[in-house]
Design a protein around this motif. Structure first.
Motif, PDB file in Angstrom:
ATOM      1  N   PRO A 174      31.912  -8.636 -74.161  1.00  0.00           N
ATOM      2  CA  PRO A 174      31.110  -9.215 -73.075  1.00  0.00           C
ATOM      3  C   PRO A 174      29.624  -9.345 -73.389  1.00  0.00           C
ATOM      4  CG  PRO A 174      32.719  -7.687 -72.173  1.00  0.00           C
ATOM      5  CD  PRO A 174      32.797  -7.558 -73.666  1.00  0.00           C
ATOM      6  N   THR A 175      29.044  -8.315 -74.013  1.00  0.00           N
ATOM      7  CA  THR A 175      27.625  -8.380 -74.334  1.00  0.00           C
ATOM      8  C   THR A 175      27.354  -9.428 -75.398  1.00  0.00           C
ATOM      9  OG1 THR A 175      27.345  -6.036 -73.779  1.00  0.00           O
ATOM     10  CG2 THR A 175      25.639  -7.059 -75.143  1.00  0.00           C
ATOM     11  N   GLY A 176      28.195  -9.462 -76.436  1.00  0.00           N
ATOM     12  CA  GLY A 176      28.041 -10.471 -77.483  1.00  0.00           C
ATOM     13  C   GLY A 176      28.198 -11.880 -76.951  1.00  0.00           C
ATOM     14  N   THR A 486      46.197  -6.311 -65.847  1.00  0.00           N
ATOM     15  CA  THR A 486      47.372  -6.037 -66.671  1.00  0.00           C
ATOM     16  C   THR A 486      47.547  -4.568 -67.025  1.00  0.00           C
ATOM     17  OG1 THR A 486      47.106  -8.240 -67.644  1.00  0.00           O
ATOM     18  CG2 THR A 486      48.563  -6.725 -68.795  1.00  0.00           C
ATOM     19  N   ALA A 487      46.455  -3.839 -67.232  1.00  0.00           N
ATOM     20  CA  ALA A 487      46.540  -2.497 -67.829  1.00  0.00           C
ATOM     21  C   ALA A 487      46.586  -1.390 -66.783  1.00  0.00           C
ATOM     22  CB  ALA A 487      45.361  -2.276 -68.773  1.00  0.00           C
ATOM     23  N   ASP A 488      47.185  -0.264 -67.186  1.00  0.00           N
ATOM     24  CA  ASP A 488      47.148   0.975 -66.404  1.00  0.00           C
ATOM     25  C   ASP A 488      45.978   1.856 -66.822  1.00  0.00           C
ATOM     26  OD1 ASP A 488      49.804   0.458 -65.237  1.00  0.00           O
ATOM     27  OD2 ASP A 488      50.546   0.892 -67.252  1.00  0.00           O
ATOM     28  N   ARG A 489      45.611   1.739 -68.077  1.00  0.00           N
ATOM     29  CA  ARG A 489      44.673   2.672 -68.694  1.00  0.00           C
ATOM     30  C   ARG A 489      43.747   1.899 -69.612  1.00  0.00           C
ATOM     31  NH1 ARG A 489      47.181   6.592 -73.371  1.00  0.00           N
ATOM     32  NH2 ARG A 489      45.280   7.647 -74.102  1.00  0.00           N
ATOM     33  N   VAL A 490      42.515   2.362 -69.747  1.00  0.00           N
ATOM     34  CA  VAL A 490      41.555   1.741 -70.650  1.00  0.00           C
ATOM     35  C   VAL A 490      41.035   2.797 -71.618  1.00  0.00           C
ATOM     36  CG1 VAL A 490      39.328   0.584 -70.875  1.00  0.00           C
ATOM     37  CG2 VAL A 490      40.844  -0.022 -68.993  1.00  0.00           C
ATOM     38  N   VAL A 491      41.070   2.468 -72.912  1.00  0.00           N
ATOM     39  CA  VAL A 491      40.466   3.294 -73.958  1.00  0.00           C
ATOM     40  C   VAL A 491      39.327   2.480 -74.564  1.00  0.00           C
ATOM     41  CG1 VAL A 491      40.810   4.418 -76.191  1.00  0.00           C
ATOM     42  CG2 VAL A 491      42.605   4.514 -74.455  1.00  0.00           C
ATOM     43  N   VAL A 492      38.130   3.045 -74.557  1.00  0.00           N
ATOM     44  CA  VAL A 492      36.956   2.341 -75.082  1.00  0.00           C
ATOM     45  C   VAL A 492      36.532   2.996 -76.394  1.00  0.00           C
ATOM     46  CG1 VAL A 492      34.576   1.638 -74.648  1.00  0.00           C
ATOM     47  CG2 VAL A 492      36.199   1.758 -72.753  1.00  0.00           C
ATOM     48  N   SER A 511      30.850   0.927 -65.956  1.00  0.00           N
ATOM     49  CA  SER A 511      29.797   0.222 -66.692  1.00  0.00           C
ATOM     50  C   SER A 511      29.765  -1.238 -66.273  1.00  0.00           C
ATOM     51  CB  SER A 511      30.048   0.315 -68.201  1.00  0.00           C
ATOM     52  OG  SER A 511      29.232  -0.599 -68.912  1.00  0.00           O
ATOM     53  N   PRO A 512      28.584  -1.799 -66.009  1.00  0.00           N
ATOM     54  CA  PRO A 512      28.506  -3.230 -65.675  1.00  0.00           C
ATOM     55  C   PRO A 512      29.054  -4.122 -66.773  1.00  0.00           C
ATOM     56  CG  PRO A 512      26.428  -2.122 -65.179  1.00  0.00           C
ATOM     57  CD  PRO A 512      27.269  -1.133 -65.945  1.00  0.00           C
ATOM     58  N   THR A 513      29.028  -3.642 -68.010  1.00  0.00           N
ATOM     59  CA  THR A 513      29.520  -4.452 -69.123  1.00  0.00           C
ATOM     60  C   THR A 513      30.990  -4.786 -68.966  1.00  0.00           C
ATOM     61  OG1 THR A 513      27.918  -3.458 -70.631  1.00  0.00           O
ATOM     62  CG2 THR A 513      29.828  -4.531 -71.630  1.00  0.00           C
ATOM     63  N   PHE A 514      31.793  -3.805 -68.522  1.00  0.00           N
ATOM     64  CA  PHE A 514      33.236  -3.997 -68.453  1.00  0.00           C
ATOM     65  C   PHE A 514      33.741  -4.279 -67.042  1.00  0.00           C
ATOM     66  CE2 PHE A 514      32.803  -1.246 -72.289  1.00  0.00           C
ATOM     67  CZ  PHE A 514      33.292  -2.160 -73.201  1.00  0.00           C
ATOM     68  N   ALA A 519      34.822  -6.805 -58.846  1.00  0.00           N
ATOM     69  CA  ALA A 519      34.149  -5.510 -58.689  1.00  0.00           C
ATOM     70  C   ALA A 519      32.646  -5.686 -58.567  1.00  0.00           C
ATOM     71  CB  ALA A 519      34.490  -4.603 -59.863  1.00  0.00           C
ATOM     72  N   LYS A 520      32.071  -6.601 -59.337  1.00  0.00           N
ATOM     73  CA  LYS A 520      30.632  -6.842 -59.256  1.00  0.00           C
ATOM     74  C   LYS A 520      30.253  -7.476 -57.918  1.00  0.00           C
ATOM     75  CE  LYS A 520      30.021  -7.556 -64.255  1.00  0.00           C
ATOM     76  NZ  LYS A 520      29.697  -8.544 -65.306  1.00  0.00           N
ATOM     77  N   ILE A 521      31.086  -8.380 -57.436  1.00  0.00           N
ATOM     78  CA  ILE A 521      30.765  -9.094 -56.197  1.00  0.00           C
ATOM     79  C   ILE A 521      30.861  -8.176 -54.988  1.00  0.00           C
ATOM     80  CG2 ILE A 521      31.554 -10.941 -54.652  1.00  0.00           C
ATOM     81  CD1 ILE A 521      32.539 -12.391 -57.232  1.00  0.00           C
ATOM     82  N   LEU A 522      31.893  -7.326 -54.953  1.00  0.00           N
ATOM     83  CA  LEU A 522      32.166  -6.519 -53.767  1.00  0.00           C
ATOM     84  C   LEU A 522      31.661  -5.086 -53.868  1.00  0.00           C
ATOM     85  CD1 LEU A 522      35.768  -7.753 -52.899  1.00  0.00           C
ATOM     86  CD2 LEU A 522      33.586  -8.526 -51.960  1.00  0.00           C
TER      87      LEU A 522
END
Length: 544
Positions: A174-176, A486-492, A511-514, A519-522
């Motif tokens: 997202p940042t890139g 789609t996912a249940d879990r996130v690994v960063v 994090s705003p990045t992810f 989520a950002k709107i509400l």
């Protein structure tokens, strides 16, 4: 700057034109976003701008395409090199040198620019795209996202008046992606460069577009104001879907615009946690255990002692910036990639732990399947049907691979050559081939590149079905919206290490990045998807 007059493109052995009667004028300094479903003809439209269609691709082009006054019928693609910069879907296919710095300079060398000018432009581009630390790195040592930035940089150094980009942010974090789009926007606003880009992740690009060009499945093209045209298209980002559902007018194209409308909607929604974004099939049965995995590529440590446990029925999104070690970790888990330390254990059919890196390739594939970033690496036969039949012979019921393919991307002709498919269609074909064997653990590296929203929804359903059958699934992705649904879990991952691991709502909103668009709107309400909002609004207590 660019003019299409009654343009139709028909490829050999096809029953209908890919593009039909296209009339289009693009002015200097416009940023035009080309949208449409996978395989609709977006890449054909882009390739016609510098004459790759039909001079390189074959087929018949009726009508005329003029760029800067030059007619593509009378000028070869090489004669547009000083005018049109092109970055295709597969950046590796366009590389002609060995290192980052050499690739950035190559196009200018062919245009016989002064060495001092070349040096200055290379340095500017390295800084502009965050590539300075990679200048001496080999191109094939880079991650997919880093390769994509190099390809964009190589096109920019020639200072073209027209820039054509096919899925420019598909492999970027997202940042890139934001950095690249900000660079492209500066070129448009400050230098008057005309940019035509095709992109499926509309949530990233739509706010920047001056004009929307919609390629329909029948080959016809509509174009106009983005806010007006997006209202009637079948491809739209979550911000637009939310606006349609809430009946906002005009439809917002960015999170900022949507938040201006959202206060009334937030007041209607309960502050309590909404229903889960998806029904999880995870159970306590172990599917894979990795301990202290280390991967080195020369002096670069790509994976630094990673521990990871997967359970059956769980879908895990593996995220992180470009070059963080995601792909290296997936290849190590599958067994065919490099591993310089650590252990991996996968239970076989007799519940005996097996290390996929210590067995033969066919047995490793039955334990852990992997869909790589470059789908064409797994395509080697002459027709789509031949690839599907071979996949069935590798251990599936006849017709299994075709059913999977139709579920992900319908209407792919079995007689087509796999190399003639669009990038999204190639990816769908490889997914079908790998999913046909349905190993206990399935790893997918950037599987949504080239897929439209409808195809991604179909992929989500397919992965959910596999999870319900007890498969453990890991999806390395930069697609935040796909991960949210789609996912249940996130690994960063960051710098080869796991820096976050937890449930999707917890990690994506930390994090705003992810964070996904909803989520950002509400915020601060804990909603991730449009579906969650729709379900809450359908609740009788909320309606009351």
């Amino acid at each position: 700057m660019i003019r299409f007059e009654r343009v139709s493109v028909t490829y050999e052995d096809t029953s209908r034109p890919t593009l039909r009667d296209v009339d289009l004028d693009i002015d200097e300094g416009e940023l035009c976003l080309v949208v449409g479903h996978t395989g609709a003809g977006k890449s054909t439209l882009l390739a016609a701008i510098n004459g790759l269609v039909p001079h390189f691709t074959g087929g018949t082009l009726q009508g005329s395409v003029r760029v800067g006054g030059r007619d593509t019928a009378h000028h070869q693609p090489r004669e547009f090199a000083d005018l049109v910069g092109v970055v295709g879907q597969d950046p590796v296919a366009g590389f002609v040198t060995d290192t980052v710095e050499e690739e950035l300079a190559y196009g200018m060398e062919q245009l016989a620019l002064d060495p001092a000018v070349m040096r200055t432009r290379v340095e500017e581009t390295l800084d502009l795209l965050g590539l300075a630390d990679l200048r001496q790195r080999g191109l094939h040592e880079l991650s997919g996202g880093q390769q994509q930035r190099v390809a964009i940089g190589a096109a920019l150094t020639a200072h073209p008046r027209v820039l054509v980009l096919d899925e420019p942010t598909s492999a970027l974090d997202p940042t890139g992606a934001d950095d690249v789009l900000a660079t492209i926007t500066r070129l448009v606003h400050d230098l008057g460069v005309t940019v035509v880009l095709a992109e499926h992740r509309l949530e990233r690009v739509l706010p920047y577009a001056d004009r929307l060009i919609h390629v329909a499945r029948d080959g016809t093209v509509q174009h106009g104001d983005p806010a007006t045209l997006i209202a009637g298209t079948t491809v739209a980002p979550p911000v637009v879907d939310l606006g349609r559902m809430a009946q906002w007018s005009p439809l917002p194209l960015s999170v900022r615009d949507a938040r201006r409308h959202a206060s009334a909607l937030r007041d209607r929604l309960p502050p309590t946690p909404p229903r889960p974004h998806r029904h999880s099939h995870a159970d306590a049965r172990n599917a894979l255990t990795a301990t202290g995995v280390v991967v080195r590529h020369g002096p670069v440590v790509a994976v630094r002692g990673v521990d990871l446990s997967l359970v059956r029925g769980e879908i895990t999104a593996l995220m992180g910036r470009n070059g963080s070690g995601k792909s290296s970790l997936l290849w190590a888990l599958q067994g065919s990639g490099r591993r310089d330390g650590g252990s991996i254990a996968v239970p076989d059919s007799s519940s005996r732990d097996v290390d996929p890196g210590r067995v033969g390739a066919s047995e490793a594939r039955r334990l852990v399947g992997l869909v790589p970033q470059t789908a064409t690496d797994l395509l080697y036969l002459d027709t789509v049907d031949a690839e599907l039949d071979q996949a069935d012979r590798d251990g599936a019921e006849p017709g299994t691979a075709r059913r999977l393919l139709d579920a992900i991307a319908a209407d792919i002709d079995g007689d087509d050559h796999p190399r003639d498919l669009s990038a999204g269609q190639q990816l769908a074909l490889v997914l079908a081939i790998q999913l046909a064997v349905t190993p206990g653990v399935l790893l997918l590296d950037e599987p949504t590149r080239g897929l439209d929203y409808r195809a991604k929804a179909a992929l989500t359903r397919t992965l959910d079905d596999l999870a319900a059958q007890g498969r453990a699934i890991v999806v390395a992705t930069h697609d935040v919206e796909f991960a949210a649904t789609t996912a249940d879990r996130v690994v960063v991952m960051a710098d080869g290490e796991v820096v976050a691991d937890g449930p999707v709502p917890t990690v994506l909103t930390a994090s705003p990045t992810f964070a996904p668009q909803v989520a950002k709107i509400l915020a601060p309400l804990p909603y991730l998807t449009v579906g969650q909002v729709a379900a809450a609004l359908d609740d009788p207590e909320v309606r009351a």
